[in-house]
Enzyme design. Structure first.
Site, PDB file in Angstrom:
ATOM      1  N   ILE A   1      -4.896  11.200  10.035  1.00 17.93           N
ATOM      2  CA  ILE A   1      -3.725  11.646   9.278  1.00 17.93           C
ATOM      3  C   ILE A   1      -4.189  12.324   7.995  1.00 17.93           C
ATOM      4  CG2 ILE A   1      -1.551  10.906   8.235  1.00 17.93           C
ATOM      5  CD1 ILE A   1      -1.816  10.470  11.347  1.00 17.93           C
TER       6      ILE A   1
ATOM      7  N   VAL B   1      -2.849  -7.858  -1.538  1.00 22.07           N
ATOM      8  CA  VAL B   1      -2.343  -8.508  -0.314  1.00 22.07           C
ATOM      9  C   VAL B   1      -3.282  -9.583   0.226  1.00 22.07           C
ATOM     10  CG1 VAL B   1      -0.902  -6.555   0.429  1.00 22.07           C
ATOM     11  CG2 VAL B   1      -3.289  -6.726   1.233  1.00 22.07           C
TER      12      VAL B   1
ATOM     13  N   GLY C   1       0.836  -1.199   0.000  1.00 21.33           N
ATOM     14  CA  GLY C   1       0.000   0.000   0.000  1.00 21.33           C
ATOM     15  C   GLY C   1       0.869   1.246   0.000  1.00 21.33           C
TER      16      GLY C   1
ATOM     17  N   TYR D   1     -13.977  -2.507  10.143  1.00 25.25           N
ATOM     18  CA  TYR D   1     -12.620  -1.929  10.099  1.00 25.25           C
ATOM     19  C   TYR D   1     -11.956  -2.018  11.488  1.00 25.25           C
ATOM     20  CZ  TYR D   1      -8.955   1.624   9.555  1.00 25.25           C
ATOM     21  OH  TYR D   1      -7.750   2.284   9.532  1.00 25.25           O
TER      22      TYR D   1
ATOM     23  N   SER E   1      -4.368   1.074  13.685  1.00 29.90           N
ATOM     24  CA  SER E   1      -5.154   2.314  13.803  1.00 29.90           C
ATOM     25  C   SER E   1      -5.563   2.469  15.254  1.00 29.90           C
ATOM     26  CB  SER E   1      -6.414   2.213  12.923  1.00 29.90           C
ATOM     27  OG  SER E   1      -7.225   3.359  13.086  1.00 29.90           O
TER      28      SER E   1
ATOM     29  N   LYS F   1      -8.467  -3.966  12.512  1.00 24.55           N
ATOM     30  CA  LYS F   1      -7.283  -3.279  13.050  1.00 24.55           C
ATOM     31  C   LYS F   1      -6.910  -3.845  14.423  1.00 24.55           C
ATOM     32  CE  LYS F   1      -6.303  -1.310   9.657  1.00 24.55           C
ATOM     33  NZ  LYS F   1      -4.979  -1.096   9.041  1.00 24.55           N
TER      34      LYS F   1
ATOM     35  N   ALA G   1     -12.608  -4.100  13.839  1.00 18.43           N
ATOM     36  CA  ALA G   1     -12.285  -5.510  14.113  1.00 18.43           C
ATOM     37  C   ALA G   1     -10.989  -5.907  13.404  1.00 18.43           C
ATOM     38  CB  ALA G   1     -13.437  -6.408  13.651  1.00 18.43           C
TER      39      ALA G   1
HETATM   40  P1  NAP Z   1      -4.924   5.114   1.112  1.00 14.49           P
HETATM   41  O1  NAP Z   1      -4.372   6.462   0.824  1.00 14.49           O
HETATM   42  O2  NAP Z   1      -6.276   4.735   0.607  1.00 14.49           O
HETATM   43  O3  NAP Z   1      -3.858   4.032   0.604  1.00 14.49           O
HETATM   44  C1  NAP Z   1      -4.124   2.668   0.700  1.00 14.49           C
HETATM   45  C2  NAP Z   1      -3.013   1.917  -0.007  1.00 14.49           C
HETATM   46  O4  NAP Z   1      -3.263   0.512   0.138  1.00 14.49           O
HETATM   47  C3  NAP Z   1      -2.948   2.197  -1.498  1.00 14.49           C
HETATM   48  O5  NAP Z   1      -1.605   2.096  -1.918  1.00 14.49           O
HETATM   49  C4  NAP Z   1      -3.760   1.054  -2.093  1.00 14.49           C
HETATM   50  O6  NAP Z   1      -3.397   0.838  -3.446  1.00 14.49           O
HETATM   51  C5  NAP Z   1      -3.343  -0.082  -1.162  1.00 14.49           C
HETATM   52  N1  NAP Z   1      -4.286  -1.201  -1.090  1.00 14.49           N
HETATM   53  C6  NAP Z   1      -5.583  -1.199  -0.716  1.00 14.49           C
HETATM   54  N2  NAP Z   1      -6.086  -2.429  -0.771  1.00 14.49           N
HETATM   55  C7  NAP Z   1      -5.079  -3.256  -1.168  1.00 14.49           C
HETATM   56  C8  NAP Z   1      -4.957  -4.648  -1.431  1.00 14.49           C
HETATM   57  N3  NAP Z   1      -5.996  -5.499  -1.278  1.00 14.49           N
HETATM   58  N4  NAP Z   1      -3.769  -5.128  -1.826  1.00 14.49           N
HETATM   59  C9  NAP Z   1      -2.712  -4.309  -2.006  1.00 14.49           C
HETATM   60  N5  NAP Z   1      -2.747  -2.987  -1.779  1.00 14.49           N
HETATM   61  C10 NAP Z   1      -3.929  -2.474  -1.375  1.00 14.49           C
HETATM   62  O7  NAP Z   1      -5.002   4.828   2.696  1.00 14.49           O
HETATM   63  P2  NAP Z   1      -4.219   5.453   3.942  1.00 14.49           P
HETATM   64  O8  NAP Z   1      -5.110   6.430   4.586  1.00 14.49           O
HETATM   65  O9  NAP Z   1      -2.850   5.851   3.585  1.00 14.49           O
HETATM   66  O10 NAP Z   1      -4.157   4.157   4.898  1.00 14.49           O
HETATM   67  C11 NAP Z   1      -3.033   3.309   4.918  1.00 14.49           C
HETATM   68  C12 NAP Z   1      -3.082   2.451   6.175  1.00 14.49           C
HETATM   69  O11 NAP Z   1      -3.158   3.309   7.302  1.00 14.49           O
HETATM   70  C13 NAP Z   1      -4.293   1.535   6.239  1.00 14.49           C
HETATM   71  O12 NAP Z   1      -3.921   0.293   6.794  1.00 14.49           O
HETATM   72  C14 NAP Z   1      -5.238   2.273   7.180  1.00 14.49           C
HETATM   73  O13 NAP Z   1      -6.095   1.399   7.850  1.00 14.49           O
HETATM   74  C15 NAP Z   1      -4.248   2.933   8.115  1.00 14.49           C
HETATM   75  N6  NAP Z   1      -4.751   4.132   8.803  1.00 14.49           N
HETATM   76  C16 NAP Z   1      -5.018   5.288   8.130  1.00 14.49           C
HETATM   77  C17 NAP Z   1      -5.440   6.426   8.839  1.00 14.49           C
HETATM   78  C18 NAP Z   1      -5.662   7.765   8.181  1.00 14.49           C
HETATM   79  O14 NAP Z   1      -5.993   8.747   8.867  1.00 14.49           O
HETATM   80  N7  NAP Z   1      -5.479   7.886   6.882  1.00 14.49           N
HETATM   81  C19 NAP Z   1      -5.649   6.331  10.218  1.00 14.49           C
HETATM   82  C20 NAP Z   1      -5.411   5.123  10.864  1.00 14.49           C
HETATM   83  C21 NAP Z   1      -4.941   4.030  10.151  1.00 14.49           C
HETATM   84  P3  NAP Z   1      -4.444   0.186  -4.514  1.00 14.49           P
HETATM   85  O15 NAP Z   1      -5.747   0.864  -4.336  1.00 14.49           O
HETATM   86  O16 NAP Z   1      -3.794   0.415  -5.839  1.00 14.49           O
HETATM   87  O17 NAP Z   1      -4.489  -1.264  -4.177  1.00 14.49           O
END
Ligand code: NAP
Length: 257
Positions: A190, A65, A14, A157, A143, A161, A159
């Site tokens: 974030i 993944v 990701g 979600y 998260s 995390k 569950a």
């Molecule tokens: P994002 O900008 O939507 O990026 C998600 C990334 O994961 C993208 O590169 C996407 O690429 C990839 N992805 C999604 N499903 C996938 C799959 N099945 N196989 C391979 N790659 C996959 O999300 P983000 O906000 O940066 O979040 C990243 C992580 O941080 C996540 O685990 C999320 O739960 C966690 N998180 C985020 C926040 C926040 O505030 N943003 C807060 C807490 C936790 P493709 O779509 O091309 O597959």
């Protein structure tokens, strides 16, 4: 000052947007060789090429993944391209909203398969190579939602995390035999592309609930990942680090007045 990660081989799942991209850039700026992965080939290639134009050593690879065979091939390609694997950042995740009463089996399966099973598959595939590297660091992106807090629409979600952390604690014991550590970063809110698109008023209302009065940056999460991946963090395993500007702390709105 932490020992340099220069030359280490890193995989960030990701890594094509948001937090994963921030983590990838953080490692690449330390001189690490970084592979980023995602499902969308165009995005993977465009982002990797942009980072290489900035002088960073980044390879883009396509894999879902949640699919065992694709994960196996992903890890093999990283090992071929970068001469091994030292650090796995299992970051890929999805967070579609679905109120509990309307949540379908498909909603549940998509989120659990990507976030929880995806973590398991990536760690399992990486394990022999991390062992061979005689370094071995795994950093999970979990998260605050699930392990600590709740948010309507995100029961599945939360569950997933929390599942990552349950997985991590037993994995930490098993991986310790080979000197491999596994830890988790728990981000709060974030400022990623998705959140930027929701407008300034929305961002301001979220920032108001955070003691430090601002949303986090992807660099804040990258810094925590870099620490867990460092030589100096080698005696830390099975732990989670909340990076949220104090968001989980207030007992009530009164506490922020
Ligand atoms: P994002 O900008 O939507 O990026 C998600 C990334 O994961 C993208 O590169 C996407 O690429 C990839 N992805 C999604 N499903 C996938 C799959 N099945 N196989 C391979 N790659 C996959 O999300 P983000 O906000 O940066 O979040 C990243 C992580 O941080 C996540 O685990 C999320 O739960 C966690 N998180 C985020 C926040 C926040 O505030 N943003 C807060 C807490 C936790 P493709 O779509 O091309 O597959």
């Amino acid at each position: 000052m932490l020992t340099s990660l220069q030359g280490k081989s890193v995989l960030v799942t990701g890594g094509t947007s948001g937090i994963g991209l921030g983590i990838a850039v953080g490692f690449a700026r330390q001189g690490a060789k970084v592979a980023i992965s995602g499902r969308q080939r165009d995005k993977v290639e465009a982002v990797a090429s942009r980072l290489r134009d900035q002088g960073l050593a980044v390879t883009g690879l396509v894999a879902d993944v949640a699919q065992r065979e694709q994960v196996r091939q992903l890890v093999e390609q990283v090992v071929q391209a970068q001469g091994g694997l030292d650090v796995l950042c299992a970051n890929a995740g999805v967070f579609p909203s679905a109120p509990l009463e309307q949540m379908t089996d498909a909603d549940w399966d998509l989120v659990l398969d990507t976030n929880a099973k995806g973590t398991f598959l990536c760690v399992q595939a990486a394990l022999p190579h991390l062992r061979r590297a005689a370094y071995g660091r795994v950093v999970l992106t979990s998260s605050i939602t699930g392990p600590v807090t709740g948010f309507p629409g995100w029961a599945h979600y939360g569950a997933s995390k929390a599942a990552q952390l349950g997985f991590m604690r037993t994995a930490a014991i098993e991986l310790a035999r080979d000197g491999i550590t596994i830890n988790a970063v728990l981000p709060g809110n974030i400022l990623t592309e998705g959140l930027q698109g929701m407008g300034e008023a929305y961002q301001a209302s979220m920032a108001a609930s955070i003691p430090l009065k601002c949303l986090g940056k992807v660099e804040d999460i990258a810094n925590a990942a870099l620490f867990f991946a460092s030589k100096e963090a080698g005696y830390i395993t099975g732990q989670s680090l909340i990076v949220d500007g104090g968001q989980i702390l207030p007992e009530s709105l009164q506490a922020l007045a």
